[in-house]
Write a protein that holds these residues in place. Sequence first.
Motif, short mmCIF file in Angstrom:
data_model
loop_
_atom_site.label_atom_id
_atom_site.label_comp_id
_atom_site.label_asym_id
_atom_site.label_seq_id
_atom_site.Cartn_x
_atom_site.Cartn_y
_atom_site.Cartn_z
N ASN A 113 4.21 -1.96 6.99
CA ASN A 113 2.99 -0.36 7.22
C ASN A 113 1.49 -1.12 6.86
O ASN A 113 0.50 -0.94 7.24
N ARG A 114 1.57 -1.52 5.12
CA ARG A 114 0.42 -1.72 4.48
C ARG A 114 -0.39 -3.20 5.87
O ARG A 114 -1.84 -3.75 5.84
N GLU A 171 -1.63 -2.44 8.83
CA GLU A 171 -3.28 -1.55 8.53
C GLU A 171 -4.17 -2.83 7.64
O GLU A 171 -5.14 -2.02 8.35
#
Length: 517
Positions: free
Chosen positions: A373-374, A377
Amino acid sequence: MEQDDGRRNGFLLNAAVAFGDACTRPKLTPSCPFYRESEAGPTCAEQCRGVAESLGDASRRIAHHRIGGLVLTGREIPRSAAAGAEEFDAGRLYIGDRHLPFRDQSTTALLLGLRHHTINAVLRDTDPDEHDFPRKIWAELQSRDFPIAQAAAAGLSLPLARAAASRATLNRLTSFGLVGSAGLKSAHIKDPWAAFLTEIQPSLSAGTGEIRAGTSTPALLLPGWLSDLDRDGAVSAAISSDEVLRVAFGPGFVYRLSQWFGRLLTDDPDQVFNASVPDRRLFLGLENSLYTDETGDWFWTRLTQTALEDWLQSALVLEWSWQAQDDSRGMSHRILQERALDPDVVSRACLNRLTSGTPASGNFGFDPTLFVNRAIELLSMGDAEGAADIFSGLTELRPTDADVWNNLGFCQMALDPAAALNSLGRSAIFSRETSPVRMVNQVLALHLMGLDEDALILASETSNLAFARSSAWLWNHTMPQQAGRPMPNNDISEYLVELIQHIKAGGCGSGMSPLDE
């Protein structure tokens, strides 16, 4: 009044010990009156120890801890007051420090960096710019009075033995179809370790009976990456049926390799960094047993393994000895202060290990899915370098994890398609199952490099795979209004069809990255 004086002295004692324990490498404590700068960096003569001793450091209360049927007795050390305030996480320390100059890195980061670069040296997989890193890290650890030779011999001898066995057999494993064809730089090159295995194999084959343990199946000491590929037992069965591979991953070869690397790290680490092949007669004269050094293992483990359940029982007992009896085994107190452990927690860990009999797992505990997820992002914000750096660090901690290499290759697509293709190839070598997602990424990488003919050949092979409907993040390369951004995709087969059409139509120039389109 005397009671007040006793409390005052006790307070000052605990404050002195806590202050000293909070002072760790590499920065020490600039506000300390004994702090000074030298050519080698911040230093002092550890005068805080003398202050603590003058306040009665040797007269702290006696602590008793029952471990199984034993009662361990020692003096209580209030070292957790300051140093225990920050939770220790070896992997995060490494990822956070690895880009800093070596003199500014924590000892933990240096040790894990040494592990990464030394294994790569044995695998002949070292970046030319990093060729001298193992020597520089070694020198920095020596400057800190860390017993690196003893610690590295205990902590690295078996991983290096397995790396050497992997290198010696990679071409053979590939030719048998047991691993993918892309990956380490030593593949498809006449390799001295492969030649050494061929030379030594007849002498070790004569003793294969010793590794059968009363069954028709020989015992194998597979490296982690092969064990991960052996979930159905097919890899170990194939290895057992081949005389050379059976010897290469048997105790007779792997244990002697651990003896070889353990002794070299103690006496001549340069030979390890140069991946020197053993002399045949000397090698056969080594003990057919795993290299062990309990004190060295404790030195290595306490700063590289976060979870106590991953420690050997001997390391837990030595940690208790340090906590309760101030027995440092010759290790600098300043180095030991880089990690504080609650004595009660250590005692319970010892007891659990003694009663359960569960061996240490040796897991670094970094699941690549935790970082997806990071990374997405960062990619969505246009920071492909930051996203790739996350998984680049994870490959150094989990160098045989197919998912980590796949995720790194995905992130690198926006920066360097050739590097992405290399990372995706490494993912293939560490995965038995063909991954449609990885192959689709490889098709895109080839296209971005201007190798459209090769991309279409691979795309044709990929089209014949059975695509299970599942979601995956893929580069949205074929839609100009959203080009160069990662997007969730629920139909990989449809994505591949669109990508093939885009390539055939000459949709973009060669060498264009997703962020350029």
